[in-house]
Design a protein around this motif. Structure first.
Motif, PDB file in Angstrom:
ATOM      1  N   GLN A   1       0.845  -1.186   0.000  1.00  8.50           N
ATOM      2  CA  GLN A   1       0.000   0.000   0.000  1.00  8.50           C
ATOM      3  C   GLN A   1       0.886   1.243   0.000  1.00  8.50           C
ATOM      4  N   VAL A   2       0.558   2.179  -0.857  1.00  8.85           N
ATOM      5  CA  VAL A   2       1.313   3.414  -0.975  1.00  8.85           C
ATOM      6  C   VAL A   2       0.624   4.508  -0.170  1.00  8.85           C
ATOM      7  N   GLN A   3       1.403   5.242   0.592  1.00  8.53           N
ATOM      8  CA  GLN A   3       0.894   6.413   1.298  1.00  8.53           C
ATOM      9  C   GLN A   3       1.744   7.621   0.954  1.00  8.53           C
ATOM     10  N   LEU A   4       1.083   8.749   0.765  1.00  5.75           N
ATOM     11  CA  LEU A   4       1.749   9.999   0.421  1.00  5.75           C
ATOM     12  C   LEU A   4       1.379  11.041   1.465  1.00  5.75           C
ATOM     13  N   VAL A   5       2.365  11.707   2.017  1.00  6.31           N
ATOM     14  CA  VAL A   5       2.120  12.718   3.046  1.00  6.31           C
ATOM     15  C   VAL A   5       2.769  14.024   2.626  1.00  6.31           C
TER      16      VAL A   5
ATOM     17  N   ILE B   1       7.011   1.988  -4.061  1.00  9.37           N
ATOM     18  CA  ILE B   1       7.040   2.943  -5.156  1.00  9.37           C
ATOM     19  C   ILE B   1       7.907   2.350  -6.255  1.00  9.37           C
ATOM     20  N   PHE B   2       7.282   2.050  -7.388  1.00 13.15           N
ATOM     21  CA  PHE B   2       8.036   1.431  -8.467  1.00 13.15           C
ATOM     22  C   PHE B   2       8.987   2.424  -9.102  1.00 13.15           C
ATOM     23  N   SER B   3       8.498   3.645  -9.313  1.00 15.52           N
ATOM     24  CA  SER B   3       9.336   4.670  -9.934  1.00 15.52           C
ATOM     25  C   SER B   3       8.939   6.034  -9.402  1.00 15.52           C
ATOM     26  N   ILE B   4       9.904   6.736  -8.818  1.00 15.27           N
ATOM     27  CA  ILE B   4       9.613   8.070  -8.302  1.00 15.27           C
ATOM     28  C   ILE B   4       9.289   9.024  -9.444  1.00 15.27           C
ATOM     29  N   ASN B   5       9.652   8.633 -10.673  1.00 11.78           N
ATOM     30  CA  ASN B   5       9.291   9.459 -11.826  1.00 11.78           C
ATOM     31  C   ASN B   5       7.789   9.504 -12.052  1.00 11.78           C
TER      32      ASN B   5
ATOM     33  N   TYR C   1       0.843   9.800  -7.059  1.00  5.42           N
ATOM     34  CA  TYR C   1       1.690   8.724  -7.575  1.00  5.42           C
ATOM     35  C   TYR C   1       0.811   7.827  -8.445  1.00  5.42           C
ATOM     36  N   TYR C   2       1.248   7.587  -9.651  1.00  5.51           N
ATOM     37  CA  TYR C   2       0.507   6.730 -10.575  1.00  5.51           C
ATOM     38  C   TYR C   2       1.249   5.420 -10.757  1.00  5.51           C
ATOM     39  N   GLU C   3       0.608   4.324 -10.311  1.00  4.65           N
ATOM     40  CA  GLU C   3       1.189   3.005 -10.475  1.00  4.65           C
ATOM     41  C   GLU C   3       0.679   2.408 -11.777  1.00  4.65           C
ATOM     42  N   ALA C   4       1.508   2.476 -12.802  1.00  3.44           N
ATOM     43  CA  ALA C   4       1.097   2.069 -14.148  1.00  3.44           C
ATOM     44  C   ALA C   4       0.805   0.574 -14.236  1.00  3.44           C
ATOM     45  N   LEU C   5       1.468  -0.231 -13.420  1.00  2.00           N
ATOM     46  CA  LEU C   5       1.281  -1.686 -13.510  1.00  2.00           C
ATOM     47  C   LEU C   5      -0.152  -2.085 -13.200  1.00  2.00           C
ATOM     48  N   ILE C   6      -0.813  -1.327 -12.330  1.00  2.00           N
ATOM     49  CA  ILE C   6      -2.198  -1.654 -11.968  1.00  2.00           C
ATOM     50  C   ILE C   6      -3.150  -0.534 -12.359  1.00  2.00           C
TER      51      ILE C   6
END
Length: 117
Positions: A1-5, A28-32, A97-102
């Motif tokens: 699970q990704v969390q952003l603060v 995070i797969f890629s900070i880009n 953050y966009y996780e392209a894999l899912i």
């Protein structure tokens, strides 16, 4: 699970500066794939600044030359340096953050930036 603060928002006079931070936790797969968006009252959320897949940067026309996005890979943190702020920059700023894999977007809770004239 990704969390952003996010942190670093506040009240500033026109012409002033603020620096926003977004610390990510989790996978995070890629900070880009991280970036900044904002939403002003009564308006749609809009892109402010992101990284491109090649590691470059992309800015909204309205902030180009005034805002700078940067990152610290080791800390999984993205920054937004905002200079020469204008009243029209007033908004809630969100880290993304966009996780392209899912095909999933993750959002932070937002931080308020208010620029007084």
């Amino acid at each position: 699970q990704v969390q952003l603060v996010e942190s670093g928002g506040g009240l500033v006079q026109a012409g002033g500066s603020l620096r926003l931070s977004c610390a990510a936790s989790g996978s995070i797969f890629s900070i880009n794939a991280m970036g900044w968006y904002r939403q002003a009252p009564g308006k749609q959320r809009e892109l402010v600044a992101t990284f491109t897949s090649g590691g470059g940067t992309n800015y909204a026309v309205s902030v180009k030359g005034r805002f700078t996005i940067s990152r610290d890979n080791a800390k999984k943190t993205v920054y937004l340096q905002m200079n020469s702020l204008k009243p029209e920059d007033t908004a809630v700023y969100y880290c993304n953050y966009y996780e392209a894999l899912i095909g999933r977007n993750y959002w932070g809770q937002g931080t308020q930036v208010t620029v007084s004239s």
